[in-house]
Write a protein that holds these residues in place. Structure first.
Motif, PDB file in Angstrom:
ATOM      1  N   GLY A  44      14.355 -28.600  -9.553  1.00 33.33           N
ATOM      2  CA  GLY A  44      14.025 -27.951  -8.338  1.00 33.33           C
ATOM      3  C   GLY A  44      14.226 -28.347  -7.228  1.00 33.33           C
ATOM      4  N   LEU A  45      14.856 -27.715  -6.178  1.00 34.11           N
ATOM      5  CA  LEU A  45      15.403 -28.125  -4.909  1.00 34.11           C
ATOM      6  C   LEU A  45      15.423 -26.988  -3.857  1.00 34.11           C
ATOM      7  N   ASP A  46      15.466 -27.416  -2.536  1.00 37.81           N
ATOM      8  CA  ASP A  46      15.776 -26.750  -1.543  1.00 37.81           C
ATOM      9  C   ASP A  46      17.339 -26.576  -1.420  1.00 37.81           C
ATOM     10  N   ASP A  47      17.923 -25.635  -1.505  1.00 38.62           N
ATOM     11  CA  ASP A  47      19.136 -25.643  -1.445  1.00 38.62           C
ATOM     12  C   ASP A  47      20.125 -25.250  -0.512  1.00 38.62           C
ATOM     13  N   PRO A  51      23.518 -33.301   2.713  1.00 38.44           N
ATOM     14  CA  PRO A  51      24.570 -33.439   1.620  1.00 38.44           C
ATOM     15  C   PRO A  51      23.807 -33.559   0.236  1.00 38.44           C
ATOM     16  N   LEU A  52      22.718 -33.344   0.134  1.00 42.75           N
ATOM     17  CA  LEU A  52      21.738 -33.958  -1.361  1.00 42.75           C
ATOM     18  C   LEU A  52      21.903 -32.848  -2.234  1.00 42.75           C
ATOM     19  N   GLY A  53      21.670 -31.388  -1.659  1.00 42.49           N
ATOM     20  CA  GLY A  53      21.633 -30.386  -2.491  1.00 42.49           C
ATOM     21  C   GLY A  53      21.762 -28.952  -1.455  1.00 42.49           C
ATOM     22  N   GLY A  63      26.161 -31.143  -4.225  1.00 42.74           N
ATOM     23  CA  GLY A  63      25.459 -32.193  -3.342  1.00 42.74           C
ATOM     24  C   GLY A  63      25.529 -33.581  -4.017  1.00 42.74           C
ATOM     25  N   TYR A  64      25.103 -34.400  -3.271  1.00 41.36           N
ATOM     26  CA  TYR A  64      24.883 -35.736  -3.825  1.00 41.36           C
ATOM     27  C   TYR A  64      23.995 -36.030  -5.077  1.00 41.36           C
ATOM     28  N   ASP A  65      22.884 -35.291  -4.758  1.00 41.60           N
ATOM     29  CA  ASP A  65      21.687 -35.292  -5.817  1.00 41.60           C
ATOM     30  C   ASP A  65      22.295 -34.601  -7.130  1.00 41.60           C
ATOM     31  N   ILE A  66      22.861 -33.487  -6.758  1.00 44.18           N
ATOM     32  CA  ILE A  66      23.266 -32.678  -8.052  1.00 44.18           C
ATOM     33  C   ILE A  66      24.334 -33.193  -8.655  1.00 44.18           C
ATOM     34  N   ASP A  67      25.274 -34.057  -8.151  1.00 37.37           N
ATOM     35  CA  ASP A  67      26.200 -34.897  -8.903  1.00 37.37           C
ATOM     36  C   ASP A  67      25.525 -36.042  -9.715  1.00 37.37           C
ATOM     37  N   ILE A 254      30.018 -41.731  -6.601  1.00 42.34           N
ATOM     38  CA  ILE A 254      29.378 -40.496  -6.124  1.00 42.34           C
ATOM     39  C   ILE A 254      28.815 -40.740  -4.777  1.00 42.34           C
ATOM     40  N   SER A 255      28.352 -41.955  -4.568  1.00 41.99           N
ATOM     41  CA  SER A 255      27.855 -42.153  -3.004  1.00 41.99           C
ATOM     42  C   SER A 255      29.169 -42.377  -2.033  1.00 41.99           C
ATOM     43  N   GLU A 256      30.399 -42.633  -2.466  1.00 47.45           N
ATOM     44  CA  GLU A 256      31.397 -42.761  -1.537  1.00 47.45           C
ATOM     45  C   GLU A 256      31.812 -41.590  -1.271  1.00 47.45           C
ATOM     46  N   LYS A 257      31.880 -40.573  -2.382  1.00 46.75           N
ATOM     47  CA  LYS A 257      32.336 -39.203  -2.211  1.00 46.75           C
ATOM     48  C   LYS A 257      31.515 -38.390  -1.190  1.00 46.75           C
ATOM     49  N   TRP A 258      30.315 -38.499  -0.951  1.00 49.08           N
ATOM     50  CA  TRP A 258      29.486 -37.865   0.072  1.00 49.08           C
ATOM     51  C   TRP A 258      29.213 -38.408   1.184  1.00 49.08           C
TER      52      TRP A 258
END
Length: 268
Positions: A44-47, A51-53, A63-67, A254-258
């Protein structure tokens, strides 16, 4: 005599019923097994929380959380399904079974920890105040008598109302999401927006809009992944996999990507 025996039997029956009713059987936690059997992990997320979702130009949720979640699901052997929700009703969505977790820059507060099962923190954050670069506002004191916007049901609201700063401002406007709040800030509808530092800095960096973050923040906090109180096995398995991902370098990548650097706190 018969009457006395009958009364005694009735009392014994009532006592037994009360005792049996008061004895609660421990509920078996099958959360991990049930999720694997279903083959789907519903996040569940706020879309609209970059950059998290958030949704990209092709309307895909990224997003970061999605990855992070995608890799967790890969290692769990299940499919990830991202389910946009009304952030103000997130706990209700979780407790009614519509989603398996809340994973979207979800701040851990004492009240939320009491109601939900959280993983360990995976990111540090703070609630900051964003203003237009040409506004002339430099400190929280400068915003006395002004109007401040924020996302309804967010930890920004908790931080604001718990601060002395809230008593100095004129009004608070609640928006459905942070991006709408920032749009209103851009056109001058509000004088400032309180929001997550991670999200605010990312928006300023990628949008090129003339926003600045004040040096004073309202609170520091940590992000965690929230599960139903009873779903401890599922929570523990996700935590275990995240720690494995941190150890093998996946989280850092993943962190470096975002973010351009590894800002994760998993296993640290």
């Amino acid at each position: 005599m018969k009457k006395a025996i009958a009364i005694a039997l009735i009392c014994l029956t009532v006592f037994s019923a009360v005792f049996a009713g008061g004895k609660k059987e421990a509920k078996v936690d099958n959360s991990l097994e049930e999720l694997k059997a279903r083959g789907e992990f519903v996040l569940g997320l706020d879309d609209s929380f970059p950059p998290l979702g958030f949704r990209d130009d092709n309307n895909n949720i990224v997003g970061y959380d999605i990855d992070l979640a995608s890799e967790v699901c890969k290692r769990l052997g299940v499919t990830l399904r991202c389910q946009p929700i009304d952030w103000a009703a997130k706990e209700q969505e979780l407790n009614t079974g519509n989603i398996d977790c809340i994973w979207n820059g979800f701040t851990m507060t004492p009240e939320r920890k009491e109601a939900l099962s959280f993983t360990e923190a995976y990111l540090d954050n703070a609630q900051v105040v964003i203003v237009r670069g040409d506004s002339g506002y430099k400190t929280l004191t400068d915003l006395a008598g002004k109007t401040v916007g924020l996302q309804a049901g967010s930890s920004a609201a908790d931080a604001l109302y718990a601060s002395d700063f809230s008593g100095t401002i004129k009004d608070v406007v609640e928006f459905k999401d942070n991006m709408t709040a920032l749009m209103d800030l851009e056109i001058g509808g509000v004088d400032a927006v309180v929001m997550d530092m991670v999200v605010g800095n990312y928006n300023i960096k990628t949008s090129g809009k003339n926003f600045v973050v004040l040096n004073e923040n309202l609170s520091t906090e940590e992000y965690g992944i929230g599960f139903r109180k009873s779903d401890v096995k599922l929570r523990d398995e996700v935590q275990k996999i995240l720690e494995e991902m941190a150890a093998d370098g996946t989280v850092a990548t993943i962190s470096e990507k975002w973010f351009g650097t590894d800002i994760s706190v998993i296993g640290k």
